[in-house]
Design an enzyme around this catalytic site. Structure first.
Site, short mmCIF file in Angstrom:
data_model
loop_
_atom_site.label_atom_id
_atom_site.label_comp_id
_atom_site.label_asym_id
_atom_site.label_seq_id
_atom_site.Cartn_x
_atom_site.Cartn_y
_atom_site.Cartn_z
N ASP A 114 -19.01 -13.90 23.13
CA ASP A 114 -18.19 -13.23 22.39
C ASP A 114 -18.34 -11.55 22.69
O ASP A 114 -19.02 -10.94 22.06
CB ASP A 114 -18.84 -13.14 20.89
CG ASP A 114 -17.72 -12.56 19.92
OD1 ASP A 114 -16.68 -11.99 20.27
OD2 ASP A 114 -18.05 -12.33 18.67
N CYS A 173 -11.50 -10.63 20.98
CA CYS A 173 -10.79 -9.77 19.86
C CYS A 173 -9.69 -9.26 20.76
O CYS A 173 -8.91 -8.33 20.12
CB CYS A 173 -11.64 -8.50 19.20
SG CYS A 173 -12.26 -7.47 20.62
N GLN A 200 -18.78 -8.89 12.35
CA GLN A 200 -17.69 -9.42 12.19
C GLN A 200 -17.07 -8.92 10.82
O GLN A 200 -17.74 -8.96 9.93
CB GLN A 200 -17.73 -11.20 11.93
CG GLN A 200 -18.13 -11.60 13.46
CD GLN A 200 -16.91 -11.33 14.53
OE1 GLN A 200 -16.16 -10.77 14.73
NE2 GLN A 200 -17.68 -11.55 15.54
N CYS A 210 -0.63 5.93 7.07
CA CYS A 210 -2.01 5.55 7.78
C CYS A 210 -1.75 4.60 8.81
O CYS A 210 -0.86 3.72 8.72
CB CYS A 210 -2.92 4.92 6.62
SG CYS A 210 -4.14 4.02 7.05
N GLU A 220 -28.49 -10.05 24.66
CA GLU A 220 -27.65 -8.79 24.05
C GLU A 220 -28.29 -7.83 24.38
O GLU A 220 -29.42 -7.87 24.76
CB GLU A 220 -27.89 -9.14 22.52
CG GLU A 220 -27.56 -7.86 21.81
CD GLU A 220 -25.94 -7.35 21.69
OE1 GLU A 220 -25.93 -6.49 21.90
OE2 GLU A 220 -25.35 -8.42 21.78
N PHE A 255 -23.63 -12.08 24.63
CA PHE A 255 -23.19 -10.76 23.75
C PHE A 255 -23.62 -11.50 22.37
O PHE A 255 -22.69 -11.38 21.25
CB PHE A 255 -21.62 -10.64 23.79
CG PHE A 255 -21.22 -10.47 25.17
CD1 PHE A 255 -21.42 -9.30 25.91
CD2 PHE A 255 -20.93 -11.39 26.09
CE1 PHE A 255 -21.01 -8.89 27.37
CE2 PHE A 255 -20.55 -11.18 27.33
CZ PHE A 255 -20.74 -9.71 27.79
N CYS A 268 0.84 -1.25 0.03
CA CYS A 268 -0.10 -0.20 -0.14
C CYS A 268 0.85 1.23 0.04
O CYS A 268 1.67 1.34 0.80
CB CYS A 268 -0.97 0.01 1.26
SG CYS A 268 -2.02 1.40 1.37
#
Length: 409
Positions: free
Chosen positions: A341, A367, A246, A69, A293, A273, A63
């Site tokens: 999650d 994550c 996702q 960036c 949720e 979640f 890139c």
């Protein structure tokens, strides 16, 4: 002050780590085995000036925005080093909590597969700058190309820049959450300019002319030419504007495959979640599922998808803030399997309830390796065995990594 430094390792955020007089110094875009001329920037940071010795694992970044960036930290790392690094993030996080288990190889992510991205725009000197933030900075780097997002987004950067120019506030930053749906681009703007009737008409005309599927500004949907949807296996789910999704479909499939295989055979499954039903809908093919949720529109999306599906086991939903009110061990007594999650903060309070529950099998998706390791430590201390962890690459060329941990009593 200029220094010459030898890079010994990669840090958790992808920086090269050198040592000077016993103290660590972090050098961006440096790889182990390299030698750099740098300028110190604070007590623990240095800016690279020149590479004096390159690693054989250094590759040419694809890139033109690399180094400016802040979206990609590791385009310069060869594929083997890159995979080792991301796997090591998970191993090191587990080790920091005294956990050892089988950590599988990194599930890969290809370029140009990210279907959801959040861009930033700001008015500066009479013009609007649109792109991603620079590394460790509030400065926005104007984007002309992006090798991470799907072509449906990358090919429309000019149109998105023009849209940002129409709705960016006079002060502060605009955020555009852009999703490549099956109906076209679904765009949700936050922190936008307060719209008068004239500007609203101008924006609507532009969005229709650009054939955007949906444009939402704040809480107001200005345009919806087609109802955006995404596929969750054979289900078509219609996410609410700006909903969590996702980011890469193949990463979602890899996570879901691990979760559903581990929880296979359960009769009653909880999905905590649950979002828009990434796991709940898949699990409901073989087990009764209750999805928890906090976001009501996300639960409504699950309900709508369920009504159009056939052959599902009972699937119910419950709106609940699991940070403030986790599902208690007593309530968990009716479930023999569970998936969770959570956001990056993890699920500490919920894990403490799980640790004293009788749920037989857990699939923990995260994550954030650090909070995943913390939550797994709580579960292991409560009597669970950590069977394996699989790192999954979803944010290509960044230091972020997903992981799926499988546990059982």
């Amino acid at each position: 002050m200029k220094l010459e430094l030898s890079i010994e390792a990669l840090g958790a955020k992808g920086d090269g780590i050198a040592r000077e007089d016993g103290r660590p110094i972090f050098v961006p875009y440096a790889l182990p085995g390299e030698r750099f001329e740098v300028v110190e920037h604070g007590s623990e940071r240095a800016d690279p000036v020149a590479i004096l010795q390159k690693s054989p694992e250094r590759v040419e970044p694809p890139c033109p925005h690399f180094g400016a960036c802040g979206g990609c930290d590791l385009q310069h790392a060869g594929p083997d080093l890159y995979r080792r690094f991301k796997r090591s993030l998970v191993i090191d996080a587990l080790a920091s909590r005294g956990l050892e288990t089988q950590v599988h190889d990194l599930a890969p992510c290809l370029p140009r597969t990210r279907r959801r991205a959040v861009f930033t725009a700001q008015r500066i000197g009479g013009s609007t700058v649109f792109g991603f933030h620079a590394r460790l900075s509030d400065r926005i780097v104007p984007l002309h190309v992006c090798h991470v997002v799907v072509p449906a987004i990358a090919d429309r950067l000019d149109a998105l820049r023009k849209l940002a120019d129409l709705i960016a506030p006079r002060k502060g930053e605009l955020r555009l959450t852009v999703t490549a749906s099956d109906a076209g681009l679904d765009i949700a703007a936050s922190d936008a300019l307060k719209l008068d009737d004239k500007r609203r008409r101008e924006i609507v005309s532009f969005a229709i002319g650009q054939d955007f599927a949906r444009l939402t500004v704040g809480s107001e949907t200005l345009v919806e030419t087609r109802r955006p949807g995404v596929a969750i296996e054979a289900f078509r789910v219609e996410p609410p504007p700006g909903a969590f999704l996702q980011a890469v479909a193949s990463a979602e499939e890899a996570m879901a495959s691990l979760v559903t295989a581990h929880l296979s055979g359960a009769k009653q499954t909880a999905d905590l979640f649950a979002g828009i039903g990434t796991f709940a809908l898949r699990l409901a093919r073989k087990s009764a599922v209750r999805a928890f949720e906090t976001d009501a529109p996300a639960l409504a999306a699950i309900e709508k998808a369920k009504r159009t599906a056939s052959g599902l086991k009972p699937l119910s939903v419950e709106r609940r803030d699991l940070f403030r009110r986790p599902v208690t061990a007593k309530e968990l007594g009716s479930f023999d399997a569970l998936a969770f999650d959570p956001p990056r903060a993890g699920a500490e309070a919920q894990s403490r309830e799980l640790a004293i529950s009788k749920v037989g099998r857990i699939a923990a998706v995260s994550c954030n390796p650090a909070t995943l390791a913390r939550d797994c430590r709580i579960l292991v201390d409560g009597g669970y065995k950590l069977l394996s962890v699989t790192p999954i690459d979803q944010f290509l060329w960044s230091h972020h990594v997903e992981a799926v941990a499988l546990l059982e009593r």
